[in-house]
Write a protein that holds these residues in place. Sequence first.
Motif, short mmCIF file in Angstrom:
data_model
loop_
_atom_site.label_atom_id
_atom_site.label_comp_id
_atom_site.label_asym_id
_atom_site.label_seq_id
_atom_site.Cartn_x
_atom_site.Cartn_y
_atom_site.Cartn_z
N VAL A 7 0.84 -1.20 0.00
CA VAL A 7 0.00 0.00 0.00
C VAL A 7 0.88 1.25 0.00
O VAL A 7 1.95 1.28 0.62
N SER A 8 0.42 2.28 -0.72
CA SER A 8 1.11 3.57 -0.69
C SER A 8 1.14 4.09 0.74
O SER A 8 0.09 4.23 1.38
N ALA A 9 2.34 4.41 1.22
CA ALA A 9 2.48 4.82 2.62
C ALA A 9 1.65 6.07 2.94
O ALA A 9 1.18 6.24 4.07
N CYS A 10 1.47 6.93 1.95
CA CYS A 10 0.70 8.17 2.21
C CYS A 10 -0.76 7.86 2.55
O CYS A 10 -1.40 8.62 3.27
N VAL A 16 5.06 11.40 3.82
CA VAL A 16 5.99 11.07 2.74
C VAL A 16 5.68 11.81 1.44
O VAL A 16 6.44 11.71 0.47
N ARG A 17 4.58 12.55 1.43
CA ARG A 17 4.18 13.20 0.17
C ARG A 17 5.17 14.31 -0.22
O ARG A 17 5.86 14.86 0.63
N TYR A 18 5.19 14.63 -1.50
CA TYR A 18 6.19 15.60 -1.99
C TYR A 18 6.10 16.93 -1.26
O TYR A 18 7.11 17.60 -1.04
N ALA A 41 3.29 -1.11 3.97
CA ALA A 41 3.38 0.25 3.44
C ALA A 41 4.74 0.55 2.83
O ALA A 41 5.77 0.14 3.37
N ILE A 42 4.72 1.28 1.74
CA ILE A 42 5.97 1.76 1.14
C ILE A 42 5.70 3.06 0.40
O ILE A 42 4.62 3.24 -0.19
N CYS A 43 6.64 3.97 0.47
CA CYS A 43 6.64 5.14 -0.42
C CYS A 43 7.83 4.95 -1.36
O CYS A 43 8.98 5.12 -0.94
N PRO A 44 7.57 4.61 -2.59
CA PRO A 44 8.70 4.33 -3.50
C PRO A 44 9.63 5.53 -3.67
O PRO A 44 10.85 5.33 -3.84
N GLU A 45 9.11 6.72 -3.64
CA GLU A 45 9.98 7.89 -3.86
C GLU A 45 10.92 8.10 -2.68
O GLU A 45 12.11 8.39 -2.86
N VAL A 46 10.44 7.92 -1.48
CA VAL A 46 11.30 8.03 -0.30
C VAL A 46 12.27 6.85 -0.28
O VAL A 46 13.47 7.01 0.01
N PRO A 53 10.07 17.60 2.33
CA PRO A 53 9.39 17.71 1.04
C PRO A 53 10.38 17.62 -0.12
O PRO A 53 11.59 17.66 0.08
N ARG A 54 9.85 17.48 -1.32
CA ARG A 54 10.66 17.42 -2.53
C ARG A 54 9.90 18.12 -3.66
O ARG A 54 8.69 18.35 -3.55
N SER A 55 10.61 18.45 -4.71
CA SER A 55 9.95 19.11 -5.84
C SER A 55 8.98 18.14 -6.50
O SER A 55 9.30 16.95 -6.64
N LEU A 99 -2.35 1.47 -4.66
CA LEU A 99 -1.44 2.61 -4.81
C LEU A 99 -2.21 3.86 -5.23
O LEU A 99 -3.23 3.79 -5.92
N LYS A 100 -1.66 4.99 -4.86
CA LYS A 100 -2.32 6.29 -5.06
C LYS A 100 -2.41 6.66 -6.54
O LYS A 100 -1.40 6.72 -7.24
N GLU A 101 -3.64 6.92 -6.96
CA GLU A 101 -3.87 7.27 -8.36
C GLU A 101 -3.17 8.56 -8.77
O GLU A 101 -3.08 9.50 -7.99
N SER A 102 -2.68 8.57 -10.00
CA SER A 102 -2.10 9.74 -10.69
C SER A 102 -0.69 10.13 -10.26
O SER A 102 -0.11 11.04 -10.84
N SER A 103 -0.15 9.46 -9.25
CA SER A 103 1.23 9.74 -8.85
C SER A 103 2.20 9.23 -9.93
O SER A 103 1.94 8.18 -10.54
N PRO A 104 3.33 9.92 -10.15
CA PRO A 104 4.30 9.42 -11.14
C PRO A 104 4.96 8.11 -10.73
O PRO A 104 5.56 7.43 -11.55
N SER A 105 4.84 7.74 -9.46
CA SER A 105 5.29 6.41 -9.02
C SER A 105 4.12 5.44 -8.94
O SER A 105 4.20 4.31 -9.42
N CYS A 106 3.05 5.88 -8.29
CA CYS A 106 1.99 4.97 -7.86
C CYS A 106 0.73 4.95 -8.74
O CYS A 106 -0.11 4.08 -8.57
N GLY A 107 0.60 5.88 -9.66
CA GLY A 107 -0.60 5.93 -10.51
C GLY A 107 -0.83 4.62 -11.25
O GLY A 107 0.14 3.96 -11.66
FE1 SF4 Z 1 2.27 8.37 -1.80
FE2 SF4 Z 1 3.35 6.92 -3.78
FE3 SF4 Z 1 3.68 9.56 -3.73
FE4 SF4 Z 1 4.93 8.07 -1.93
S1 SF4 Z 1 5.26 8.02 -4.13
S2 SF4 Z 1 3.81 9.95 -1.53
S3 SF4 Z 1 3.43 6.46 -1.58
S4 SF4 Z 1 1.75 8.46 -3.97
#
Ligand code: SF4
Length: 156
Positions: A7-10, A16-18, A41-46, A53-55, A99-107
Motif C-alpha cells: 500500500v502507498s504509505a501516504c 511522505v508526500r512531496y 506500506a511503502i513510499c517508492p519515492e522516499v 518535502p521534494r519538488s 497505490l495512489k492514483e495519478s502519482s508518477p510512481s503509484c498511478g
Molecule cells: Fe504516496 Fe506513492 Fe507519492 Fe509516496 S510516491 S507519496 S506512496 S503516492
Amino acid sequence: MQDKILVSACFLGKKVRYNGEVKSLSNQLITQWQQEGRLMAICPEVEGGLPVPRSPAEINRNSGKVFTCDGTDVSEAFYLGAQRALALCQQFNIRFALLKESSPSCGSATIYDGSFNGSKVEGAGVTTTLLRKHGIHVFSEKNLSELANLIDSPAL
Ligand code: SF4
C-alpha cells in the motif's frame, strides 16, 4: 491464504508526500485490512532516496524519464524505489497493491502529462509499471471494492 497488500504509505497517514502534507485515505476496508495485518506500506519515492518535502515530478511522455518541475532528472530515484517495492512484494509473496492514483510512481490508470499544468493522461507510474510487469495486480483508491473482491482468491 490471507493475502498481504502493498500500500502507498501516504494512504496510511505517513508524512511522505512531496509537499510534506499528511493526506491519509479514510476507508472502512483500509481499517479492516490494517487490523488484519495485511498492509505493507511503502513510499517508492522516499525508498528511492528522495527527501520530504521534494519538488513535484512528472513523467516526460517522450523519453519516459521523470523530471522535477525545475528540470532535474530524478529517474534513477524513481526506478530504485520501484525496485524496492518489487523486492518487498517478492519477499512476502504479495500479489496485490493499492497505490495512489495519478502519482508518477503509484498511478495505475492516470498520470500527469509531464507539462506541470495539472493535465492528466492515461498511463501508469514507474512503480506500478514495474509491479505489473511482474504479475502484481495494482489497484487505486478508485477501485478498492474490486480489490476487496479479489484478495484471498486462490484462482489468481
Ligand atoms: Fe504516496 Fe506513492 Fe507519492 Fe509516496 S510516491 S507519496 S506512496 S503516492
